[in-house]
Every structure is written in structure tokens, then in C-alpha cells.
Scaffold this motif. Structure first.
Motif, PDB file in Angstrom:
ATOM      1  N   ALA A 160       6.464  17.638  11.254  1.00  0.00           N
ATOM      2  CA  ALA A 160       7.511  16.633  11.414  1.00  0.00           C
ATOM      3  C   ALA A 160       8.630  16.840  10.402  1.00  0.00           C
ATOM      4  N   VAL A 161       8.250  17.099   9.158  1.00  0.00           N
ATOM      5  CA  VAL A 161       9.250  17.342   8.110  1.00  0.00           C
ATOM      6  C   VAL A 161      10.071  18.581   8.440  1.00  0.00           C
ATOM      7  N   GLY A 162       9.398  19.618   8.938  1.00  0.00           N
ATOM      8  CA  GLY A 162      10.093  20.841   9.300  1.00  0.00           C
ATOM      9  C   GLY A 162      11.067  20.668  10.435  1.00  0.00           C
ATOM     10  N   ASN A 163      10.874  19.599  11.223  1.00  0.00           N
ATOM     11  CA  ASN A 163      11.776  19.296  12.328  1.00  0.00           C
ATOM     12  C   ASN A 163      12.769  18.185  11.981  1.00  0.00           C
ATOM     13  N   GLY A 164      12.891  17.879  10.684  1.00  0.00           N
ATOM     14  CA  GLY A 164      13.926  16.966  10.233  1.00  0.00           C
ATOM     15  C   GLY A 164      13.543  15.516  10.100  1.00  0.00           C
ATOM     16  N   TYR A 165      12.242  15.195  10.189  1.00  0.00           N
ATOM     17  CA  TYR A 165      11.806  13.811  10.061  1.00  0.00           C
ATOM     18  C   TYR A 165      11.156  13.581   8.695  1.00  0.00           C
ATOM     19  N   ALA A 166      10.978  12.325   8.359  1.00  0.00           N
ATOM     20  CA  ALA A 166      10.120  11.971   7.237  1.00  0.00           C
ATOM     21  C   ALA A 166       8.731  11.733   7.801  1.00  0.00           C
ATOM     22  N   ALA A 167       7.697  11.909   6.992  1.00  0.00           N
ATOM     23  CA  ALA A 167       6.345  11.729   7.493  1.00  0.00           C
ATOM     24  C   ALA A 167       5.415  11.320   6.373  1.00  0.00           C
ATOM     25  N   LEU A 168       4.353  10.613   6.739  1.00  0.00           N
ATOM     26  CA  LEU A 168       3.347  10.159   5.789  1.00  0.00           C
ATOM     27  C   LEU A 168       2.011  10.793   6.110  1.00  0.00           C
ATOM     28  N   THR A 169       1.187  10.951   5.080  1.00  0.00           N
ATOM     29  CA  THR A 169      -0.182  11.393   5.278  1.00  0.00           C
ATOM     30  C   THR A 169      -1.110  10.367   4.664  1.00  0.00           C
ATOM     31  N   PRO A 170      -2.308  10.231   5.223  1.00  0.00           N
ATOM     32  CA  PRO A 170      -3.275   9.319   4.621  1.00  0.00           C
ATOM     33  C   PRO A 170      -3.821   9.897   3.333  1.00  0.00           C
ATOM     34  N   GLY A 171      -4.452   9.073   2.526  1.00  0.00           N
ATOM     35  CA  GLY A 171      -5.082   9.605   1.325  1.00  0.00           C
ATOM     36  C   GLY A 171      -4.672   8.886   0.069  1.00  0.00           C
ATOM     37  N   ALA A 172      -4.477   9.654  -0.982  1.00  0.00           N
ATOM     38  CA  ALA A 172      -4.207   9.077  -2.302  1.00  0.00           C
ATOM     39  C   ALA A 172      -2.890   8.323  -2.330  1.00  0.00           C
ATOM     40  N   ARG A 231       0.847  -1.186   0.000  1.00  0.00           N
ATOM     41  CA  ARG A 231       0.000   0.000   0.000  1.00  0.00           C
ATOM     42  C   ARG A 231       0.881   1.232   0.000  1.00  0.00           C
ATOM     43  N   ARG A 232       0.701   2.096  -0.990  1.00  0.00           N
ATOM     44  CA  ARG A 232       1.497   3.313  -1.090  1.00  0.00           C
ATOM     45  C   ARG A 232       0.835   4.427  -0.293  1.00  0.00           C
ATOM     46  N   ALA A 233       1.477   4.876   0.771  1.00  0.00           N
ATOM     47  CA  ALA A 233       0.971   6.014   1.534  1.00  0.00           C
ATOM     48  C   ALA A 233       1.510   7.288   0.899  1.00  0.00           C
ATOM     49  N   SER A 234       0.657   8.298   0.809  1.00  0.00           N
ATOM     50  CA  SER A 234       1.094   9.508   0.123  1.00  0.00           C
ATOM     51  C   SER A 234       2.111  10.271   0.938  1.00  0.00           C
ATOM     52  N   LEU A 235       3.042  10.918   0.242  1.00  0.00           N
ATOM     53  CA  LEU A 235       4.054  11.740   0.900  1.00  0.00           C
ATOM     54  C   LEU A 235       3.432  13.015   1.423  1.00  0.00           C
ATOM     55  N   VAL A 236       4.003  13.521   2.494  1.00  0.00           N
ATOM     56  CA  VAL A 236       3.538  14.798   3.005  1.00  0.00           C
ATOM     57  C   VAL A 236       3.826  15.884   1.981  1.00  0.00           C
ATOM     58  N   ALA A 237       2.896  16.793   1.819  1.00  0.00           N
ATOM     59  CA  ALA A 237       3.100  17.939   0.933  1.00  0.00           C
ATOM     60  C   ALA A 237       3.768  19.048   1.724  1.00  0.00           C
ATOM     61  N   VAL A 238       5.007  19.377   1.366  1.00  0.00           N
ATOM     62  CA  VAL A 238       5.723  20.413   2.090  1.00  0.00           C
ATOM     63  C   VAL A 238       5.076  21.767   1.841  1.00  0.00           C
ATOM     64  N   ALA A 239       4.480  21.951   0.669  1.00  0.00           N
ATOM     65  CA  ALA A 239       3.773  23.196   0.397  1.00  0.00           C
ATOM     66  C   ALA A 239       2.459  23.223   1.157  1.00  0.00           C
ATOM     67  N   ALA A 240       1.930  24.410   1.384  1.00  0.00           N
ATOM     68  CA  ALA A 240       0.678  24.546   2.111  1.00  0.00           C
ATOM     69  C   ALA A 240      -0.479  24.118   1.225  1.00  0.00           C
ATOM     70  N   GLY A 241      -1.647  23.915   1.848  1.00  0.00           N
ATOM     71  CA  GLY A 241      -2.850  23.661   1.068  1.00  0.00           C
ATOM     72  C   GLY A 241      -3.366  22.251   1.186  1.00  0.00           C
ATOM     73  N   SER A 242      -2.784  21.409   2.063  1.00  0.00           N
ATOM     74  CA  SER A 242      -3.250  20.039   2.211  1.00  0.00           C
ATOM     75  C   SER A 242      -4.601  20.029   2.917  1.00  0.00           C
ATOM     76  N   ALA A 243      -5.410  19.056   2.565  1.00  0.00           N
ATOM     77  CA  ALA A 243      -6.740  18.972   3.162  1.00  0.00           C
ATOM     78  C   ALA A 243      -6.676  18.422   4.572  1.00  0.00           C
ATOM     79  N   LEU A 244      -7.628  18.824   5.388  1.00  0.00           N
ATOM     80  CA  LEU A 244      -7.690  18.337   6.764  1.00  0.00           C
ATOM     81  C   LEU A 244      -8.507  17.062   6.830  1.00  0.00           C
ATOM     82  N   VAL A 245      -8.199  16.243   7.822  1.00  0.00           N
ATOM     83  CA  VAL A 245      -9.025  15.083   8.101  1.00  0.00           C
ATOM     84  C   VAL A 245     -10.284  15.555   8.812  1.00  0.00           C
ATOM     85  N   THR A 246     -11.425  15.185   8.309  1.00  0.00           N
ATOM     86  CA  THR A 246     -12.680  15.655   8.883  1.00  0.00           C
ATOM     87  C   THR A 246     -12.921  15.032  10.241  1.00  0.00           C
ATOM     88  N   LEU A 247     -13.360  15.847  11.180  1.00  0.00           N
ATOM     89  CA  LEU A 247     -13.648  15.362  12.521  1.00  0.00           C
ATOM     90  C   LEU A 247     -14.838  14.426  12.473  1.00  0.00           C
TER      91      LEU A 247
END
Length: 465
Positions: A377-389, A21-37
Motif C-alpha cells: 500500500a505504501v509503495g502505491n502511495g497510501y499510508a498503512a498500518l500494521t498490527p503489533g507493537a 491505541r497506537r497502531a504501529s507504522l508499516v516498516a518500509v524496509a524488509a524484514g517484518s514478521a508475518l501474521v501466523t495462520l
């Protein structure tokens, strides 16, 4: 805690071999969608708002209820965790997150007492998850997992080290959760030397990696920079163990799963591979005399092609070598096989059993699965994943160093390949592994004998502990 605490993270995740399963990479640019509560869950007999160690009813509609959460932090993580707290408060302004900071030297010592006190914090990253569960200090998060769907958002291998069952880490109820972020342990390479030997893409198998090293050796280039005065060839050795044994089997050992053993043909094959590289002259002749600092100097001084390390070293390397090196994940044993690598999950937190604000704390843990938290997390030097596509990115020698780290981390996550360091299984194993690696380099132990000794040390440590 990790034996080589100066070079590696303190916690890591276990790997489960499953579908790719390919987890999408974090988008370093702004504009990512939020997870709905999520909406409020159904009725239950026990509420997550009480001081209950095993809540069964979870209220996810708590964003508009004013409250203050306390996050107990070690000083070394204060800046990172404050960034998370600030971002959470921007999204949920009625819930404040206050850090309670303890020095790194004292954190592990005082944590059990703090969790057992009447003024226990709400959120914490426990160093001893097994002990915290045994002593009833941490909350069973299964109800929150179900309410928020964490198991569907986060790779199983990133959640596994937060599970404890009958004193064994890796399966069972969830006690530590959040998103997926941590360092990439992989293959750093000198760009100039890589171009010299014609390496245009990351090797896709151990065989392809060996072919590049053989070409480097023939060209007068030392293939591998390492330090073994301190046993840090162990990074490479653990990567090989993960490749040949599989991430799950290696993690079973580290987390002391009953019946887990190192004495397998796969572990012997991993050790034989390392021994073959030693005999082929792929390391500097004085590797047993080199310490960590000296190895950094050799790599940044252009004295070798590859450096098997974790992305925590980038700040050190960038002082003298920025832009001159890259990184890719350790290739699988066979082309098309599963990626594996050691990491820890810096976005995994626990809720104190004595917390009276569990539902608000659960919302904070859910926030950690969002693109906003991953970006921090990326801004603090880590790699990170986001859910989604799904992400189609594959490891590459192009792009920025940050992109290479992100892509490598995602490749391992896609294969549920996060595992841990063998030496994390017991202090005795850490000491013995350093000794055995030095003997292997000096030709005083065979691969089969080394594996047998390490297994014996592991078994004895489990009996005494």
C-alpha cells in the motif's frame, strides 16, 4: 461515491472515539514478521467453502489446498491489486489470484450483475455496500472476523464502514474487511514559509494553528491556499467538522444513521471557525474564482503557507515542488484531544455471496492485515498500518514526506478517528455544500444559517432516497 471524485478517495472509514491505541507504522524496509495462520476453527453447521452468504464454520487451514481466486478490479486499481495478488501468491503459492479487470467507467454499473451471475468473482471492492448487502450479493464476514481476530488487529474506525445493519452502514455484521490503508487528509505546508514564520513543530490544537496563521498574515504571507470555485474549501470544512463534532458523529451523518443531525452546537462552532478565518483574510481574496488546478499552482508557486488536502495530491505536487513541502494531520480542536480526518480503506475487500471458495478468499483478506500488504500500500502511495507493537511516533515536521504521511495516518488511527466527507451522504448535500461555502466566503450566509440549510438538504435527501 465521493462527490469530488477527482480529488478524493471513493470510500472512507467511520471513527469511534475510544481509548488511544497506537497502531504501529508499516516498516518500509524488509524484514517484518508475518501474521501466523490460525488453526482451523471449531465445527459449525455451514461451511465457508460453499456458496453461503452467512457461513458460520470457517476453515483457516486452506493454504495447501490448490485453488484459484478471482478478484474483480476496476482498471484504476489494477496495478495496486496485482501487487497484492502477487505478494499473496508468493506466501501461499498453491492459491492463485487472477484479476478480472473492468474499465473504471463501467465498474460500478456492471458490478451488481457480475456478483449475481453464475460466474461471480470471489473477491471485490463494492462501491455500494448497502445495496450489495440488501440484495444478498455479499458474504457476512463475522465468522472470519472471529477466526482471524480482525477486530483486534484493525482500528474500529477502519472496519466500521464495512459493517451494515438494517440498511445503515457503520455498525452490525461485517461485510467488508482487510487491513487499514488509505490517504491522509491533512495540512500540507510550504517548508520555506513555515521556517519564515518560525513553525518548528506541528500545531497541537486549532488555537495553535490559528496563531501560526495570524503570524503568517502579519508577515505578508497568505495563510491558506484553497479553491472554492469547485467547493474544495470543503476539505478544510470537513476536517473542522470532524474536530468539533467528533469523527463518530460526522460519520453517523454520512452513513445515514437514524437520528443523526448536523444541526448541533459543535457543527455550528466548526462553521464559525471557518467563517472567522475567512473574515480574518486567511484566504486569497479571489478564492471563490479559483479552481483546483489553479490552487495547485498557487501552492507550488509559494503563494501560501497551508493547503488542506489529501495525500493523493503528492504526485501532482512533486512535479514542481518535491522536497519543498510537508504534511501533518489536522490538529484537534483542543490540545490533547482526538485526531480526526477523512480517508478511505483501500485494503478493505468483500467476498461474493456466490463464491464457492470463501475460505481461501478469507485467507486473502487476512493477508491484507500483514506488514507485507501494508508495505505494498505504501509503495502505491497510501499510508498503512500494521498490527503489533505500539508506536510512539508523533506528528513532526522532520523526516521524509512518506514518514510524515505514515505518522499522521497512525495518529488518526490511534484515536479511531477515521471519518468521511459530509457531501458523501447524498448528491444533494454535495451540491448544496459547494453553494453554501461560496456564500460563506462572499459574506452572504451566516454560519448558523449555513448549518440549518445543510441539515434541511440532508433531511430532504434521506426522505427522497
Amino acid at each position: 461515491m465521493l462527490a469530488h471524485s477527482t480529488t478524493s478517495p471513493a470510500r472512507s472509514a467511520t471513527g469511534a472515539v475510544g481509548k488511544r491505541r497506537r497502531a504501529s507504522l508499516v516498516a518500509v524496509a524488509a524484514g517484518s514478521a508475518l501474521v501466523t495462520l490460525a488453526a482451523c476453527s471449531g465445527p459449525g453447521s455451514r461451511s465457508g467453502s460453499s456458496a453461503d452468504a452467512t457461513p458460520t464454520a470457517v476453515n483457516t487451514a486452506v493454504a495447501n489446498t490448490p485453488t484459484t481466486l478471482t478478484l474483480f478490479s476496476a482498471a484504476g486499481l489494477e496495478a495496486y491489486e496485482q501487487d497484492l495478488a502477487d505478494a499473496f501468491q508468493r506466501k501461499y503459492p498453491k492459491i492463485k489470484v487472477k484479476l478480472r479487470v473492468e474499465s473504471d467507467n463501467n465498474f460500478n454499473t456492471v458490478l451488481p450483475r457480475v456478483l449475481a451471475s453464475d460466474s461471480a468473482p470471489d473477491i471485490v471492492q463494492p462501491y455500494d455496500l448497502r445495496g450489495g448487502v440488501k440484495d444478498g450479493l455479499l458474504t457476512n464476514l463475522d465468522a472470519y472476523d472471529k477466526a482471524y481476530g480482525w477486530s483486534d488487529k484493525v482500528p474500529a474506525s477502519a472496519l466500521a464502514p464495512g459493517r451494515v445493519s438494517n440498511g445503515v452502514v457503520g455498525s452490525g455484521p461485517l461485510y467488508q474487511a482487510g487491513g487499514s490503508a488509505g490517504p491522509l487528509t491533512g495540512v500540507f505546508y510550504n517548508k520555506k514559509l513555515a521556517a519564515k514564520v518560525g513553525m518548528k513543530t506541528p500545531p497541537r490544537s486549532i488555537g495553535e494553528l490559528e496563531a501560526v496563521m495570524a503570524k503568517a498574515k502579519k508577515s505578508g504571507i497568505t495563510p491558506i491556499v484553497a479553491s472554492n470555485q469547485d467547493g474544495l474549501i470543503g476539505h478544510l470544512y470537513n476536517l473542522l467538522l470532524g474536530d468539533y463534532m467528533g469523527a463518530q458523529e460526522l460519520s453517523d451523518l454520512v452513513y445515514r444513521k437514524p437520528g443523526a443531525t448536523l444541526q448541533t452546537p459543535a457543527a455550528v462552532q466548526a462553521t464559525k471557525t471557518l467563517h472567522k478565518w475567512i473574515k480574518a483574510g486567511y484566504f486569497a481574496s479571489d478564492v471563490n474564482a479559483l479552481n483546483q488546478e489553479a490552487s495547485y499552482g498557487k501552492f507550488t508557486g509559494g503563494k501560501g503557507l497551508f493547503f488542506f488536502q489529501g495525500s493523493w495530491i503528492t504526485q501532482t505536487l512533486d512535479k514542481n515542488f518535491k522536497g519543498k513541502y510537508g504534511v501533518f494531520p489536522m490538529p484537534p480542536a483542543k490540545k490533547g484531544g482526538m485526531y480526526a480526518g477523512m480517508t478511505n480503506n483501500t485494503l478493505a475487500f468483500s467476498i461474493a455471496a456466490r463464491s464457492k471458495k470463501k475460505d481461501a478468499a478469507g485467507l486473502f483478506l487476512n493477508f491484507l492485515t500483514t506488514p507485507e500488504a501494508a508495505k505494498i500500500a505504501v509503495g502505491n502511495g497510501y499510508a498503512a498500518l500494521t498490527p503489533g507493537a505500539d508506536s510512539k511516533a508523533e506528528p513532526s515536521l522532520s523526516g521524509t514526506l512518506t514518514k510524515q504521511i505514515q505518522t499522521g495516518y497512525a495518529a488518526i488511527a490511534a484515536d479511531n478517528g477515521f471519518d468521511s466527507w459530509l457531501q458523501n451522504s447524498a448528491p444533494e448535500v454535495n451540491t448544496k455544500l459547494t453553494q453554501q461555502l461560496q456564500l460563506l466566503v462572499s459574506g452572504k450566509v451566516t454560519p448558523t444559517a449555513m448549518v440549518k440549510t445543510l441539515q434541511s438538504t440532508y433531511a430532504d435527501a434521506l426522505k427522497s432516497n
